[in-house]
Write an enzyme that holds these catalytic residues in place. Structure first.
Site, PDB file in Angstrom:
ATOM      1  N   LYS A 279     -20.518   7.955 -13.253  1.00  0.00           N
ATOM      2  CA  LYS A 279     -20.351   8.831 -14.825  1.00  0.00           C
ATOM      3  C   LYS A 279     -18.513   9.115 -14.295  1.00  0.00           C
ATOM      4  CE  LYS A 279     -24.790  11.866 -15.076  1.00  0.00           C
ATOM      5  NZ  LYS A 279     -25.344  11.014 -16.002  1.00  0.00           N
ATOM      6  N   ARG A 353     -35.715   9.233 -14.827  1.00  0.00           N
ATOM      7  CA  ARG A 353     -37.362   7.800 -15.144  1.00  0.00           C
ATOM      8  C   ARG A 353     -37.455   7.544 -14.121  1.00  0.00           C
ATOM      9  NH1 ARG A 353     -34.114   5.162 -19.831  1.00  0.00           N
ATOM     10  NH2 ARG A 353     -33.485   6.980 -20.134  1.00  0.00           N
TER      11      ARG A 353
HETATM   12  N1  BES Z   1     -28.870  13.043 -15.759  1.00  0.00           N
HETATM   13  C1  BES Z   1     -28.694  12.644 -16.748  1.00  0.00           C
HETATM   14  C2  BES Z   1     -29.220  13.449 -18.018  1.00  0.00           C
HETATM   15  C3  BES Z   1     -28.181  14.411 -18.990  1.00  0.00           C
HETATM   16  C4  BES Z   1     -27.130  14.203 -19.400  1.00  0.00           C
HETATM   17  C5  BES Z   1     -28.639  15.281 -18.598  1.00  0.00           C
HETATM   18  C6  BES Z   1     -25.783  15.047 -19.637  1.00  0.00           C
HETATM   19  C7  BES Z   1     -27.742  16.502 -19.270  1.00  0.00           C
HETATM   20  C8  BES Z   1     -26.790  16.203 -19.739  1.00  0.00           C
HETATM   21  C9  BES Z   1     -29.446  11.494 -16.857  1.00  0.00           C
HETATM   22  O1  BES Z   1     -29.840  11.142 -15.567  1.00  0.00           O
HETATM   23  C10 BES Z   1     -28.476  10.105 -17.153  1.00  0.00           C
HETATM   24  O2  BES Z   1     -27.522  10.283 -16.604  1.00  0.00           O
HETATM   25  N2  BES Z   1     -28.917   9.683 -18.752  1.00  0.00           N
HETATM   26  C11 BES Z   1     -27.803   8.867 -18.814  1.00  0.00           C
HETATM   27  C12 BES Z   1     -28.913   7.382 -19.209  1.00  0.00           C
HETATM   28  C13 BES Z   1     -28.424   6.453 -19.958  1.00  0.00           C
HETATM   29  C14 BES Z   1     -27.877   5.485 -18.773  1.00  0.00           C
HETATM   30  C15 BES Z   1     -29.108   4.944 -20.666  1.00  0.00           C
HETATM   31  C16 BES Z   1     -27.657   9.724 -20.232  1.00  0.00           C
HETATM   32  O3  BES Z   1     -27.746   9.577 -20.949  1.00  0.00           O
HETATM   33  O4  BES Z   1     -26.417   9.355 -20.524  1.00  0.00           O
HETATM   34 ZN    ZN Z   2     -27.871   9.573 -14.041  1.00  0.00          ZN
END
Ligand code: BES
Ligand code: ZN
Ligand code: ZN
Length: 498
Positions: A279, A353
């Site tokens: 990230k 997931r």
């Molecule tokens: N934990 C994150 C989702 C999240 C993002 C929760 C911001 C709270 C605030 C999750 O594991 C994630 O990173 N999801 C990605 C998925 C993508 C790679 C398809 C996302 O939502 O960007």
């Molecule tokens: Zn994630």
């Protein structure tokens, strides 16, 4: 000292406290007999503020004055706005503004004159519950890691809710019940706020164990060796890059004999770096909140045990850290899930997931009558609904409808998303049975749900994507900055409503 909230029956003019709070609706600024008597002692302070239009009782308006009577030092007047526009959400907002204002004056104890707050269109118990919760939530502070100037931190130690003698018993019960919810939410906030170098999977699991011990719940835990041996390749793929090893803990509460249990599963990613698809810094900040689902599950089980609910519950926390190292999983990997389904990895940041897929499939061994998962699964939840509500989706309309009902009662907002079969196309894989993500970002929250659905077979299941609601960037009403504890009230109300 921790905040104490208590219902007390007394005549208002006999109150001895640092501050008394009285509420008015904009369209009814009259004083009843008890208030007249109190106001006489304050030198007509209340009447004068009203007469001079210095206090109009607009929603969330607070006016305080120094009364200097023997019993009460300060009087706080709170506006509830127009009676017609009023609802329990607004009650919580105004009670929160009031509580914080009084704390700001460095007043450590205050009394709420309940009758003046009361609007008869709403249930007595619900009313008391929401006031209690608003005070508890809005006065919450996370100071565990502060070492300097602790004496300058203002705190309220005691809130008294003053009720009529006739209502004393039902009021005490309602406040005590509300306090069970409040403590569950506050402990959830504390645990979610705990930094990720401390709250590693083992720590949260040990915390769950201690909660089980205190509440007579059964506790079991699977460590990395057991998870590996069980064939949870999806879960372990996420977990293996970190030196902080995964833990899957299981709490069991029996309140209904031999009935089939309801399984509650929480995503417990103690930190989400994104993995090799790392990230960017501004998206990584606060990713300690990625364990919020699991933290909520612990405290929902504790609350249900304390409330002695007649349900059987299994609470599962799937704890892991999504880290980066040479052993990290990566896009293009193909993994065999616990259920046997093979999964093609597209993006290491869609780790929740992967962990949940194996936890959901594993939970089927409890022969659940329903499964509910609570997961900070997608940022897309924020894009769709913002920070105040969570998407819900599932395979059983009755169960979804019950969750919506609990949402109305708890005031924790959810909104149903569809899991239409057309979406299944998007997770078809060329190489494995499925992939865990579509090839673009469309319908992000739904794709998460479509993927998870593969692992619950026919068991009625609801997925709550709390990605947006668990963290408050800004302080607003009873949400303090940081962890909100979203989902706890929703799930307790859901289980109580069964
Ligand atoms: N934990 C994150 C989702 C999240 C993002 C929760 C911001 C709270 C605030 C999750 O594991 C994630 O990173 N999801 C990605 C998925 C993508 C790679 C398809 C996302 O939502 O960007
Ligand atoms: Zn994630
Ligand atoms: Zn995550």
């Amino acid at each position: 000292m921790a905040l104490k909230i208590e219902a007390i029956s007394k005549n208002i003019a006999e109150i001895e406290d640092k501050c008394i709070a009285i509420a008015f609706f904009e369209d009814n600024l009259k004083l009843n007999m008890e208030l007249e008597e109190l106001d006489r002692k304050t030198g007509d302070g209340i009447k004068n503020l009203i007469k001079n239009k210095d206090f109009k009782a607009e929603a969330n308006e607070v006016k305080t004055f120094y009364a200097d009577t023997k019993g009460v030092k300060y009087v706080a007047l709170l506006g509830l706005g127009k009676e017609k526009e009023f609802n329990l959400n607004k009650l919580m907002d105004s009670a929160s503004v009031l509580s914080k204002k009084i704390r700001g004056m460095d007043i450590r104890s205050f009394s709420i004159y309940f009758d003046s707050f009361r609007n008869k269109n709403f249930d007595f118990e619900a009313y008391l519950e929401k006031i209690t919760q608003a005070a508890a939530f809005s006065l919450y502070q996370f100071t565990k890691y502060k070492t300097k100037d602790l004496d300058k931190i203002k705190t309220v130690d005691k809130v008294n809710i003053i009720v009529n003698k006739d209502d004393a018993n039902k009021a005490k019960k309602a406040v005590d019940d509300a306090l069970v919810y409040s403590e569950a939410v506050i402990k959830t906030r504390d645990l979610v706020n705990t930094p990720p170098n401390v709250a590693i999977p083992e720590y949260v699991s040990a915390y769950a164990k201690e909660t089980a011990r205190k509440n007579g719940l059964k506790f079991t835990v699977l460590d990395e060796k057991q998870l590996e041996k069980l064939g949870m390749e999806c879960y372990m793929a996420v977990a293996r890059a970190s030196v902080n090893k995964p833990r899957m803990f299981i709490l069991e509460y029996k309140g209904a004999g031999d009935e089939k249990p309801i399984v509650l599963i929480g995503k417990g990613v103690t930190y989400d770096t994104g993995g090799v698809n790392t990230k960017p810094a501004n998206y990584m900040a606060n990713m300690k909140d990625d364990k919020a689902g699991a933290c909520s599950v612990i405290h929902v089980l504790e609350a249900c045990a304390r409330l002695k609910l007649k349900v059987n519950l299994v609470g599962i926390g799937a704890m892991a850290e999504n880290s980066i190292s040479g052993s990290a999983y990566k896009p293009d990997d193909v993994l065999k899930s616990y259920s046997g389904i093979t999964v093609e990895v597209i993006h290491s940041d869609a780790e929740g997931r992967m962990v949940l897929a194996d936890a959901l499939a594993y939970s089927l061994k409890f022969k659940p009558k329903a499964i509910i998962d609570l997961a900070t699964l997608t940022g897309a939840a924020i894009i769709a609904l913002g920070y105040n509500a969570s998407p819900i989706m599932g395979n059983d309309q009755k169960l979804i409808d019950k969750m919506k009902k609990a949402s109305d009662k708890s005031l924790e907002k959810v909104w149903e998303f569809p899991l239409w079969e057309e979406y299944e196309e998007l997770i078809k894989s060329d190489i494995a049975d499925i992939k865990h993500l579509g090839s673009d970002i469309d319908a992000g929250s739904i794709i998460g749900g479509i993927f998870l659905k593969k692992f619950v077979n026919d068991t009625p299941w609801v997925h709550i994507d709390i990605g947006g609601a668990v963290w408050a960037k800004q302080e607003k009403s009873y949400k303090t900055k940081g962890a909100t504890g979203f989902g706890v009230r929703l799930l307790i109300d859901f289980l109580r409503g069964l």
